[in-house]
Design a protein around this motif. Structure first.
Motif, PDB file in Angstrom:
ATOM      1  N   GLY A 135     -40.052  15.106  49.946  1.00 26.91           N
ATOM      2  CA  GLY A 135     -39.794  15.221  48.436  1.00 26.91           C
ATOM      3  C   GLY A 135     -40.740  16.151  47.875  1.00 26.91           C
ATOM      4  N   ILE A 136     -40.909  16.203  46.571  1.00 24.81           N
ATOM      5  CA  ILE A 136     -41.827  17.028  45.646  1.00 24.81           C
ATOM      6  C   ILE A 136     -42.081  16.212  44.540  1.00 24.81           C
ATOM      7  CG2 ILE A 136     -41.580  19.053  44.303  1.00 24.81           C
ATOM      8  CD1 ILE A 136     -39.691  20.389  46.003  1.00 24.81           C
ATOM      9  N   ASP A 137     -43.343  16.324  44.183  1.00 23.77           N
ATOM     10  CA  ASP A 137     -43.850  16.061  42.899  1.00 23.77           C
ATOM     11  C   ASP A 137     -45.335  15.169  43.161  1.00 23.77           C
ATOM     12  OD1 ASP A 137     -42.349  17.164  40.966  1.00 23.77           O
ATOM     13  OD2 ASP A 137     -40.925  15.566  40.778  1.00 23.77           O
ATOM     14  N   ALA A 138     -45.277  14.599  44.350  1.00 21.04           N
ATOM     15  CA  ALA A 138     -46.520  13.528  44.750  1.00 21.04           C
ATOM     16  C   ALA A 138     -46.673  12.593  43.586  1.00 21.04           C
ATOM     17  CB  ALA A 138     -47.704  14.480  44.941  1.00 21.04           C
ATOM     18  N   THR A 139     -45.619  12.086  43.232  1.00 23.17           N
ATOM     19  CA  THR A 139     -45.764  10.838  42.221  1.00 23.17           C
ATOM     20  C   THR A 139     -46.506   9.549  43.121  1.00 23.17           C
ATOM     21  OG1 THR A 139     -43.652   9.918  43.033  1.00 23.17           O
ATOM     22  CG2 THR A 139     -43.623  11.404  41.033  1.00 23.17           C
ATOM     23  N   PRO A 140     -47.161   8.671  42.136  1.00 23.32           N
ATOM     24  CA  PRO A 140     -47.690   7.413  42.705  1.00 23.32           C
ATOM     25  C   PRO A 140     -46.987   6.569  43.698  1.00 23.32           C
ATOM     26  CG  PRO A 140     -48.212   7.365  40.698  1.00 23.32           C
ATOM     27  CD  PRO A 140     -47.168   8.484  40.786  1.00 23.32           C
ATOM     28  N   ASP A 141     -45.573   6.555  43.417  1.00 25.76           N
ATOM     29  CA  ASP A 141     -44.628   5.858  44.533  1.00 25.76           C
ATOM     30  C   ASP A 141     -44.322   6.670  45.845  1.00 25.76           C
ATOM     31  OD1 ASP A 141     -44.343   3.844  42.903  1.00 25.76           O
ATOM     32  OD2 ASP A 141     -42.445   4.162  42.117  1.00 25.76           O
ATOM     33  N   GLY A 142     -44.213   8.203  45.456  1.00 26.90           N
ATOM     34  CA  GLY A 142     -44.228   9.086  46.471  1.00 26.90           C
ATOM     35  C   GLY A 142     -45.349   9.116  47.567  1.00 26.90           C
ATOM     36  N   LEU A 143     -46.512   8.905  47.023  1.00 20.17           N
ATOM     37  CA  LEU A 143     -47.758   9.002  47.880  1.00 20.17           C
ATOM     38  C   LEU A 143     -47.968   7.546  48.478  1.00 20.17           C
ATOM     39  CD1 LEU A 143     -50.413  10.561  45.260  1.00 20.17           C
ATOM     40  CD2 LEU A 143     -49.304  11.452  47.273  1.00 20.17           C
ATOM     41  N   ALA A 144     -47.387   6.608  47.990  1.00 17.44           N
ATOM     42  CA  ALA A 144     -47.132   5.124  48.449  1.00 17.44           C
ATOM     43  C   ALA A 144     -46.524   5.008  49.650  1.00 17.44           C
ATOM     44  CB  ALA A 144     -46.866   3.993  47.522  1.00 17.44           C
ATOM     45  N   ALA A 145     -45.088   5.729  49.435  1.00 20.47           N
ATOM     46  CA  ALA A 145     -44.429   6.009  50.667  1.00 20.47           C
ATOM     47  C   ALA A 145     -44.941   6.784  51.686  1.00 20.47           C
ATOM     48  CB  ALA A 145     -43.011   6.545  50.032  1.00 20.47           C
ATOM     49  N   MET A 146     -45.954   7.670  51.410  1.00 21.68           N
ATOM     50  CA  MET A 146     -46.369   8.348  52.571  1.00 21.68           C
ATOM     51  C   MET A 146     -47.254   7.600  53.235  1.00 21.68           C
ATOM     52  SD  MET A 146     -48.159  12.276  52.350  1.00 21.68           S
ATOM     53  CE  MET A 146     -46.674  13.123  52.283  1.00 21.68           C
ATOM     54  N   LYS A 147     -48.183   6.677  52.493  1.00 21.60           N
ATOM     55  CA  LYS A 147     -49.085   6.058  52.908  1.00 21.60           C
ATOM     56  C   LYS A 147     -48.424   4.838  54.016  1.00 21.60           C
ATOM     57  CE  LYS A 147     -53.249   3.105  51.893  1.00 21.60           C
ATOM     58  NZ  LYS A 147     -54.114   2.638  50.749  1.00 21.60           N
ATOM     59  N   ALA A 148     -47.457   4.611  53.495  1.00 24.87           N
ATOM     60  CA  ALA A 148     -46.628   3.661  54.300  1.00 24.87           C
ATOM     61  C   ALA A 148     -45.957   4.160  55.833  1.00 24.87           C
ATOM     62  CB  ALA A 148     -45.777   2.859  53.786  1.00 24.87           C
ATOM     63  N   GLY A 149     -46.106   5.517  55.931  1.00 27.48           N
ATOM     64  CA  GLY A 149     -45.308   6.119  56.864  1.00 27.48           C
ATOM     65  C   GLY A 149     -44.230   6.618  56.875  1.00 27.48           C
ATOM     66  N   ASP A 150     -43.644   6.426  55.500  1.00 25.88           N
ATOM     67  CA  ASP A 150     -42.173   6.785  55.533  1.00 25.88           C
ATOM     68  C   ASP A 150     -41.632   8.091  54.897  1.00 25.88           C
ATOM     69  OD1 ASP A 150     -41.480   4.114  56.302  1.00 25.88           O
ATOM     70  OD2 ASP A 150     -41.751   3.372  53.984  1.00 25.88           O
ATOM     71  N   LEU A 151     -42.683   8.782  54.086  1.00 30.43           N
ATOM     72  CA  LEU A 151     -42.428   9.976  53.618  1.00 30.43           C
ATOM     73  C   LEU A 151     -43.439  11.006  54.336  1.00 30.43           C
ATOM     74  CD1 LEU A 151     -41.088  11.587  51.203  1.00 30.43           C
ATOM     75  CD2 LEU A 151     -43.227  11.278  49.778  1.00 30.43           C
ATOM     76  N   ASP A 152     -42.489  11.910  54.778  1.00 28.59           N
ATOM     77  CA  ASP A 152     -43.752  12.964  55.507  1.00 28.59           C
ATOM     78  C   ASP A 152     -44.311  13.896  54.815  1.00 28.59           C
ATOM     79  OD1 ASP A 152     -42.943  11.946  58.419  1.00 28.59           O
ATOM     80  OD2 ASP A 152     -40.989  11.929  57.658  1.00 28.59           O
ATOM     81  N   ILE A 153     -43.496  14.616  53.780  1.00 26.32           N
ATOM     82  CA  ILE A 153     -44.050  15.676  53.083  1.00 26.32           C
ATOM     83  C   ILE A 153     -43.657  15.573  51.385  1.00 26.32           C
ATOM     84  CG2 ILE A 153     -43.446  18.156  52.780  1.00 26.32           C
ATOM     85  CD1 ILE A 153     -42.331  17.984  55.659  1.00 26.32           C
ATOM     86  N   THR A 154     -44.860  15.777  50.667  1.00 25.58           N
ATOM     87  CA  THR A 154     -44.303  16.004  49.523  1.00 25.58           C
ATOM     88  C   THR A 154     -45.062  17.415  48.659  1.00 25.58           C
ATOM     89  OG1 THR A 154     -44.111  14.739  47.168  1.00 25.58           O
ATOM     90  CG2 THR A 154     -46.130  14.459  48.450  1.00 25.58           C
ATOM     91  N   VAL A 155     -44.857  17.501  47.627  1.00 26.27           N
ATOM     92  CA  VAL A 155     -45.547  18.724  46.999  1.00 26.27           C
ATOM     93  C   VAL A 155     -46.053  18.295  45.819  1.00 26.27           C
ATOM     94  CG1 VAL A 155     -45.461  21.191  46.262  1.00 26.27           C
ATOM     95  CG2 VAL A 155     -43.964  20.334  48.282  1.00 26.27           C
ATOM     96  N   PHE A 156     -47.467  18.409  45.414  1.00 26.22           N
ATOM     97  CA  PHE A 156     -47.899  18.131  44.245  1.00 26.22           C
ATOM     98  C   PHE A 156     -47.823  18.747  43.151  1.00 26.22           C
ATOM     99  CE2 PHE A 156     -52.034  17.781  41.735  1.00 26.22           C
ATOM    100  CZ  PHE A 156     -51.768  16.415  40.984  1.00 26.22           C
ATOM    101  N   GLN A 157     -47.139  18.530  42.019  1.00 21.41           N
ATOM    102  CA  GLN A 157     -46.962  19.126  40.794  1.00 21.41           C
ATOM    103  C   GLN A 157     -47.784  18.375  39.707  1.00 21.41           C
ATOM    104  OE1 GLN A 157     -43.743  20.734  37.625  1.00 21.41           O
ATOM    105  NE2 GLN A 157     -43.129  19.154  39.028  1.00 21.41           N
TER     106      GLN A 157
END
Length: 310
Positions: free
Chosen positions: A245-267
Motif C-alpha cells: 500500500g501507500i500512506d502508512a495510515t494508522p490502519d495500514g501500520l496495524a495491518a503490517m503489525k498483524a503480518g498482513d501488509l508487507d509494504i507501505t510508503v509513509f506520506q
C-alpha cells in the motif's frame, strides 16, 4: 455581558478559534471528510493552527464534488478570508480556482493534490505535498525485491482523474520495465476509488474469476486493507502473497503489525498540514513563500515499522 461572552466561546464544526475576531482567517476546502488519510492531513492543520495565536479555520467538505468545491472557494472569497487552502478534488479543475483567487487577490495554497497549473502558479500561491514520483516507485521496488523480479501482480488504483492515483500507477509500470523487475507481469489493473469497500469487492471478483497473482500493488493503504480482508475471507494464506500500500495510515501500520501488509510508503500528512498553516500565516502577512514545498516519502516495511508507530 455573560450572554455575549458565552456566544464568543461557542465552538462550531468549522472553526477552531474561540475568538470571533481572529487576526488570520483561513478557509479550507477538503476533497472529502470520509477518508482516513485526509483526516490525518486535516488534523495536522488543526493542530498547528491551535498552537498559533489568533487563527480561525473555516473548514468545508467538497464531498468529491468539483462544482461544490468551486462554490466553497467563491464563498471563502466573498466572506473575506485572508488565505484559502485547497485539497483539490480534481487537478484539472484547479485553473478556475487559481484564477478566482488571483482576481480577488487572495493568497492560495494547494495541499496534497497538486494543481494542473503547478508550474505556473502566480505570486502569493504555493503547493505543499509529497512527490508522487517517489511513492509508487519505492513501493514497487520493494515488491520487485520480495518477488525476486518474477511473478504476477494485480494493481488497485485510485480514481483515474486523481493525480496521485495516475502517478502512482505510472510509477508501478515504469519500475516493472526495469531489467531486474520485468519478470513480473500485471494480470489485472482496476480502479477501487481509494475505498476499502470497493477494494474488497474488486478482490472478491478477482478471486471468483480465478485470477492468479503473487502480489497486490495498491495505490493506497485503504484499498490494500480491503484486499486483505477479501483474501482472508476466502481462506488464502497471507504468507504467500505480497501486499503493498501507500500512506502508512494508522490502519495500514496495524495491518503490517498483524503480518498482513508487507509494504507501505509513509506520506507525512501531519507535516503537510502543519506546513500549509505555517505558509498560510506567511502569506497572510504578505511574506514570500516557495512555489513548491515537498515533504519526502519514506519506505515502511516490517523491519522499520517501530519507527512509524505512536
Amino acid at each position: 455581558m455573560n450572554n455575549w461572552f458565552k456566544k464568543g466561546l461557542a465552538v462550531t464544526a468549522i472553526s477552531l478559534s474561540c475568538s470571533t475576531m481572529a487576526d488570520t482567517q483561513i478557509g479550507i476546502t477538503m476533497t472529502s471528510f470520509d477518508n482516513p488519510f485526509l483526516t490525518i492531513l486535516l488534523n495536522g492543520m488543526k493542530s498547528k493552527a491551535a498552537q498559533l495565536p489568533d487563527i480561525d479555520l473555516q473548514i468545508e467538505d467538497a464531498n468529491l464534488d468539483i462544482g461544490r468545491q468551486l462554490n466553497q472557494v467563491q464563498s471563502f472569497i466573498a466572506s473575506g478570508v485572508d488565505v484559502i487552502i485547497v485539497n483539490a478534488v480534481d487537478g484539472d479543475s484547479t485553473s478556475a480556482i487559481t484564477n478566482m483567487a488571483a482576481e480577488s487577490n487572495v493568497p492560495l495554497i494547494y495541499i496534497n493534490h497538486p494543481p494542473a497549473d503547478l508550474n505556473s502558479l502566480p505570486d502569493g500561491m504555493t503547493f505543499v505535498g509529497s512527490n508522487e514520483l517517489d511513492s509508487g516507485t519505492m513501493q514497487t521496488e520493494e515488491v520487485c525485491r520480495l518477488l525476486n523480479g518474477k511473478g504476477q501482480a494485480v494493481v488497485m488504483m485510485g480514481p483515474l482523474s486523481n493525480h496521485a492515483a495516475h502517478t502512482r500507477t505510472e510509477d508501478i509500470m515504469q519500475v516493472l520495465q526495469r531489467p531486474e523487475c520485468n519478470g513480473i507481469t500485471i494480470t489485472e489493473k482496476q480502479v477501487a476509488n481509494w475505498s476499502r469497500t470497493d477494494a474488497h469487492d474488486l478482490m472478491t471478483n478477482w478471486l471468483t474469476a480465478g485470477i492468479e497473482f503473487d502480489a497486490v500493488i495498491s495505490n493506497n493503504d485503504e484499498m490494500a486493507i480491503g484486499a486483505i480482508q477479501a483474501l482472508k475471507a476466502s481462506g488464502r494464506d497471507m504468507d504467500d502473497i505480497v501486499i503493498a500500500g501507500i500512506d502508512a495510515t494508522p490502519d495500514g501500520l496495524a495491518a503490517m503489525k498483524a503480518g498482513d501488509l508487507d509494504i507501505t510508503v509513509f506520506q507525512n500528512a501531519t507535516r503537510q498540514g502543519e506546513v500549509a498553516i505555517e505558509k498560510a500565516v506567511n502569506l497572510a502577512a504578505s511574506e514570500p513563500v516557495e512555489k513548491q514545498i515537498w515533504i519526502p516519502f519514506e519506505l515502511v516495511v516490517p523491519s522499520n515499522l517501530a519507527n512509524y508507530q505512536p
